[in-house]
Motif scaffolding. Sequence first.
Motif, PDB file in Angstrom:
ATOM      1  N   VAL A 240      32.407 -31.812 -62.291  1.00 46.39           N
ATOM      2  CA  VAL A 240      31.774 -31.537 -61.001  1.00 46.39           C
ATOM      3  C   VAL A 240      31.497 -30.037 -60.952  1.00 46.39           C
ATOM      4  CG1 VAL A 240      31.952 -31.744 -58.498  1.00 46.39           C
ATOM      5  CG2 VAL A 240      33.137 -33.400 -59.975  1.00 46.39           C
ATOM      6  N   LEU A 241      30.236 -29.654 -60.857  1.00 50.42           N
ATOM      7  CA  LEU A 241      29.868 -28.238 -60.886  1.00 50.42           C
ATOM      8  C   LEU A 241      30.045 -27.607 -59.496  1.00 50.42           C
ATOM      9  CD1 LEU A 241      28.704 -29.249 -63.560  1.00 50.42           C
ATOM     10  CD2 LEU A 241      26.673 -27.851 -63.135  1.00 50.42           C
ATOM     11  N   VAL A 242      30.664 -26.426 -59.464  1.00 52.04           N
ATOM     12  CA  VAL A 242      30.834 -25.681 -58.220  1.00 52.04           C
ATOM     13  C   VAL A 242      30.319 -24.254 -58.412  1.00 52.04           C
ATOM     14  CG1 VAL A 242      32.759 -27.081 -57.386  1.00 52.04           C
ATOM     15  CG2 VAL A 242      33.232 -25.083 -58.829  1.00 52.04           C
ATOM     16  N   ASP A 243      30.354 -23.481 -57.312  1.00 50.19           N
ATOM     17  CA  ASP A 243      29.794 -22.121 -57.314  1.00 50.19           C
ATOM     18  C   ASP A 243      28.355 -22.152 -57.806  1.00 50.19           C
ATOM     19  OD1 ASP A 243      31.960 -20.785 -56.213  1.00 50.19           O
ATOM     20  OD2 ASP A 243      32.938 -20.575 -58.155  1.00 50.19           O
ATOM     21  N   ILE A 244      27.546 -22.938 -57.114  1.00 47.99           N
ATOM     22  CA  ILE A 244      26.203 -23.251 -57.601  1.00 47.99           C
ATOM     23  C   ILE A 244      25.111 -22.363 -57.010  1.00 47.99           C
ATOM     24  CG2 ILE A 244      26.804 -25.645 -58.097  1.00 47.99           C
ATOM     25  CD1 ILE A 244      25.449 -26.449 -55.465  1.00 47.99           C
ATOM     26  N   GLU A 245      25.463 -21.414 -56.133  1.00 47.04           N
ATOM     27  CA  GLU A 245      24.428 -20.643 -55.455  1.00 47.04           C
ATOM     28  C   GLU A 245      23.574 -19.804 -56.405  1.00 47.04           C
ATOM     29  OE1 GLU A 245      27.888 -20.510 -52.443  1.00 47.04           O
ATOM     30  OE2 GLU A 245      27.555 -21.104 -54.528  1.00 47.04           O
ATOM     31  N   GLY A 246      24.072 -19.506 -57.594  1.00 47.97           N
ATOM     32  CA  GLY A 246      23.304 -18.732 -58.561  1.00 47.97           C
ATOM     33  C   GLY A 246      22.373 -19.557 -59.426  1.00 47.97           C
ATOM     34  N   ALA A 247      22.222 -20.855 -59.123  1.00 51.91           N
ATOM     35  CA  ALA A 247      21.326 -21.712 -59.908  1.00 51.91           C
ATOM     36  C   ALA A 247      19.906 -21.174 -59.869  1.00 51.91           C
ATOM     37  CB  ALA A 247      21.352 -23.136 -59.373  1.00 51.91           C
ATOM     38  N   MET A 248      19.196 -21.354 -60.962  1.00 52.45           N
ATOM     39  CA  MET A 248      17.817 -20.874 -61.039  1.00 52.45           C
ATOM     40  C   MET A 248      17.064 -21.609 -62.134  1.00 52.45           C
ATOM     41  SD  MET A 248      18.499 -17.099 -62.720  1.00 52.45           S
ATOM     42  CE  MET A 248      20.235 -16.794 -62.437  1.00 52.45           C
ATOM     43  N   PHE A 249      15.749 -21.494 -62.076  1.00 51.27           N
ATOM     44  CA  PHE A 249      14.904 -21.931 -63.183  1.00 51.27           C
ATOM     45  C   PHE A 249      14.673 -20.713 -64.058  1.00 51.27           C
ATOM     46  CE2 PHE A 249      14.177 -25.259 -60.123  1.00 51.27           C
ATOM     47  CZ  PHE A 249      14.136 -26.394 -60.913  1.00 51.27           C
ATOM     48  N   LEU A 250      15.078 -20.831 -65.322  1.00 53.14           N
ATOM     49  CA  LEU A 250      15.071 -19.680 -66.220  1.00 53.14           C
ATOM     50  C   LEU A 250      15.032 -20.184 -67.652  1.00 53.14           C
ATOM     51  CD1 LEU A 250      15.480 -16.612 -65.236  1.00 53.14           C
ATOM     52  CD2 LEU A 250      17.638 -16.729 -66.459  1.00 53.14           C
ATOM     53  N   ASP A 251      14.900 -19.263 -68.597  1.00 50.86           N
ATOM     54  CA  ASP A 251      15.092 -19.636 -69.996  1.00 50.86           C
ATOM     55  C   ASP A 251      16.486 -20.231 -70.146  1.00 50.86           C
ATOM     56  OD1 ASP A 251      12.619 -18.701 -70.909  1.00 50.86           O
ATOM     57  OD2 ASP A 251      13.399 -16.688 -71.328  1.00 50.86           O
ATOM     58  N   VAL A 252      16.566 -21.445 -70.691  1.00 55.58           N
ATOM     59  CA  VAL A 252      17.882 -22.072 -70.823  1.00 55.58           C
ATOM     60  C   VAL A 252      18.748 -21.321 -71.835  1.00 55.58           C
ATOM     61  CG1 VAL A 252      17.013 -24.320 -70.105  1.00 55.58           C
ATOM     62  CG2 VAL A 252      17.124 -23.758 -72.559  1.00 55.58           C
ATOM     63  N   GLU A 253      18.117 -20.492 -72.673  1.00 55.94           N
ATOM     64  CA  GLU A 253      18.898 -19.693 -73.625  1.00 55.94           C
ATOM     65  C   GLU A 253      19.852 -18.738 -72.911  1.00 55.94           C
ATOM     66  OE1 GLU A 253      15.334 -21.120 -75.885  1.00 55.94           O
ATOM     67  OE2 GLU A 253      15.661 -20.249 -73.900  1.00 55.94           O
ATOM     68  N   TRP A 254      19.493 -18.299 -71.710  1.00 54.36           N
ATOM     69  CA  TRP A 254      20.416 -17.438 -70.953  1.00 54.36           C
ATOM     70  C   TRP A 254      21.714 -18.192 -70.657  1.00 54.36           C
ATOM     71  CZ3 TRP A 254      21.136 -12.503 -69.883  1.00 54.36           C
ATOM     72  CH2 TRP A 254      22.011 -12.154 -68.850  1.00 54.36           C
ATOM     73  N   GLU A 255      21.591 -19.439 -70.241  1.00 55.34           N
ATOM     74  CA  GLU A 255      22.783 -20.256 -69.981  1.00 55.34           C
ATOM     75  C   GLU A 255      23.567 -20.500 -71.269  1.00 55.34           C
ATOM     76  OE1 GLU A 255      24.045 -21.771 -66.750  1.00 55.34           O
ATOM     77  OE2 GLU A 255      23.192 -23.778 -67.047  1.00 55.34           O
ATOM     78  N   HIS A 256      22.867 -20.740 -72.355  1.00 51.61           N
ATOM     79  CA  HIS A 256      23.579 -21.055 -73.595  1.00 51.61           C
ATOM     80  C   HIS A 256      24.289 -19.832 -74.160  1.00 51.61           C
ATOM     81  CE1 HIS A 256      22.842 -25.311 -74.281  1.00 51.61           C
ATOM     82  NE2 HIS A 256      21.755 -25.103 -73.546  1.00 51.61           N
ATOM     83  N   ALA A 257      23.751 -18.641 -73.950  1.00 47.98           N
ATOM     84  CA  ALA A 257      24.502 -17.438 -74.331  1.00 47.98           C
ATOM     85  C   ALA A 257      25.810 -17.370 -73.554  1.00 47.98           C
ATOM     86  CB  ALA A 257      23.655 -16.193 -74.074  1.00 47.98           C
ATOM     87  N   PHE A 258      25.759 -17.731 -72.269  1.00 47.93           N
ATOM     88  CA  PHE A 258      26.965 -17.727 -71.436  1.00 47.93           C
ATOM     89  C   PHE A 258      27.922 -18.839 -71.859  1.00 47.93           C
ATOM     90  CE2 PHE A 258      29.484 -18.331 -67.598  1.00 47.93           C
ATOM     91  CZ  PHE A 258      29.719 -17.026 -67.188  1.00 47.93           C
ATOM     92  N   LEU A 259      27.389 -20.035 -72.129  1.00 51.27           N
ATOM     93  CA  LEU A 259      28.237 -21.154 -72.561  1.00 51.27           C
ATOM     94  C   LEU A 259      28.954 -20.830 -73.872  1.00 51.27           C
ATOM     95  CD1 LEU A 259      25.812 -24.133 -71.822  1.00 51.27           C
ATOM     96  CD2 LEU A 259      27.890 -23.574 -70.554  1.00 51.27           C
ATOM     97  N   GLU A 260      28.243 -20.220 -74.810  1.00 56.39           N
ATOM     98  CA  GLU A 260      28.878 -19.803 -76.073  1.00 56.39           C
ATOM     99  C   GLU A 260      30.068 -18.885 -75.806  1.00 56.39           C
ATOM    100  OE1 GLU A 260      24.983 -19.605 -79.086  1.00 56.39           O
ATOM    101  OE2 GLU A 260      25.769 -17.795 -78.149  1.00 56.39           O
ATOM    102  N   LEU A 261      29.853 -17.926 -74.911  1.00 57.47           N
ATOM    103  CA  LEU A 261      30.891 -16.944 -74.607  1.00 57.47           C
ATOM    104  C   LEU A 261      32.088 -17.596 -73.940  1.00 57.47           C
ATOM    105  CD1 LEU A 261      31.813 -13.956 -74.322  1.00 57.47           C
ATOM    106  CD2 LEU A 261      30.535 -13.873 -72.180  1.00 57.47           C
ATOM    107  N   ARG A 262      31.860 -18.456 -72.948  1.00 52.78           N
ATOM    108  CA  ARG A 262      32.937 -18.979 -72.139  1.00 52.78           C
ATOM    109  C   ARG A 262      33.654 -20.172 -72.757  1.00 52.78           C
ATOM    110  NH1 ARG A 262      33.916 -18.033 -67.154  1.00 52.78           N
ATOM    111  NH2 ARG A 262      35.913 -18.720 -67.982  1.00 52.78           N
ATOM    112  N   PHE A 263      32.943 -20.983 -73.545  1.00 51.08           N
ATOM    113  CA  PHE A 263      33.574 -22.181 -74.093  1.00 51.08           C
ATOM    114  C   PHE A 263      34.052 -22.003 -75.522  1.00 51.08           C
ATOM    115  CE2 PHE A 263      31.535 -23.963 -70.406  1.00 51.08           C
ATOM    116  CZ  PHE A 263      32.398 -24.978 -70.000  1.00 51.08           C
ATOM    117  N   GLY A 264      33.608 -20.955 -76.209  1.00 47.25           N
ATOM    118  CA  GLY A 264      34.116 -20.663 -77.539  1.00 47.25           C
ATOM    119  C   GLY A 264      33.959 -21.819 -78.499  1.00 47.25           C
TER     120      GLY A 264
END
Length: 325
Positions: A240-264
């Motif tokens: 269940v996703l929370v803290d969603i106010e920063g959602a946006m339409f963007l290059d999905v690569e930005w999210e994947h750079a973050f996912l790489e960092l946070r999920f290791g």
Amino acid sequence: MGLTVDDLRPVARAAFGRGRVLVSAERLRGGTKKGVYRLTLDDGSTGVAYVWHPREDYWPAQAVPAPDDPFGHATGAGLFAAAHREFTAAGVRVPRLLLAPAATLLPGEVAVVEDVRGGTLQDLRWRDPRRAEAVLARLGDAVRRMHARRRAGSGRPGSGRPGSDGPKAGRAVQRIIFARALRDLSEAAARVERIAAARDRLAATLAERYAAVAPRSRYGLIHGELGPDHVLVDDRDHPVLVDIEGAMFLDVEWEHAFLELRFGDAYPALAVAGLDEDRLCLYRLALHLSLVAGPLRLLDGDFPDRAGMRAIVAHNVARALDQLA
């Protein structure tokens, strides 16, 4: 702000009806931009109130971003409601809305959502790795559904002109991120000696990576800060996703750079095919610089978890400098 039971009684009545009585209101940890309160009623049922008010926001005042910049301060009931609609439409689980955002029940704005009591995915990974693996697989499906929701313009849902619920066309996303990364680099160099010593090399690396990125005209829906601490687990082991106010339409690569960092090492469960490696190279470095400058700004205020923020800064200083190797 520290709201009390008396403060929140009108909110509970609006969300749950007059026949049920609010008996406690517990301010939950986490959240830097809004207050999060668990509401417990006389029958033992619970809900969670989100409260948007300047006194609930730990971030110092920031300059107003350019109209086409999707990275402005992500707070407020309007952004929450628009993001909730987008994620729901994409088939991505977010907390059920029990009280739509309202501006008359408290100073500021408030909404009430279901209380998802399974804890965060971050905690579950330590507590029960096998269960966490199944949740991660479901989260990967959610990420792919979310990123498949496309628009021609970049930006935040709900951030356009009054009556508009869609993103707008503007500067290329990579140009916005490059300019932002240079600002973050300047800010970080003024406060971190190791960044200052490598400033010219970091700026040159950013410029080189920016130059390699090709144009793009369509963007996917992203969460923006999708770490395991922003994923709750429900009673059916669904994310269940929370803290969603920063959602946006963007290059999905930005999210994947973050996912790489946070999920290791768990990131492969969330990976998607067809990502643009040039974008990833630029966005990884830009993200590390953002996670140095941003927490340092937060520490200028009275945010309580100061050691945690300093650890984020130290980690991302090292990761940014590793990009020069």
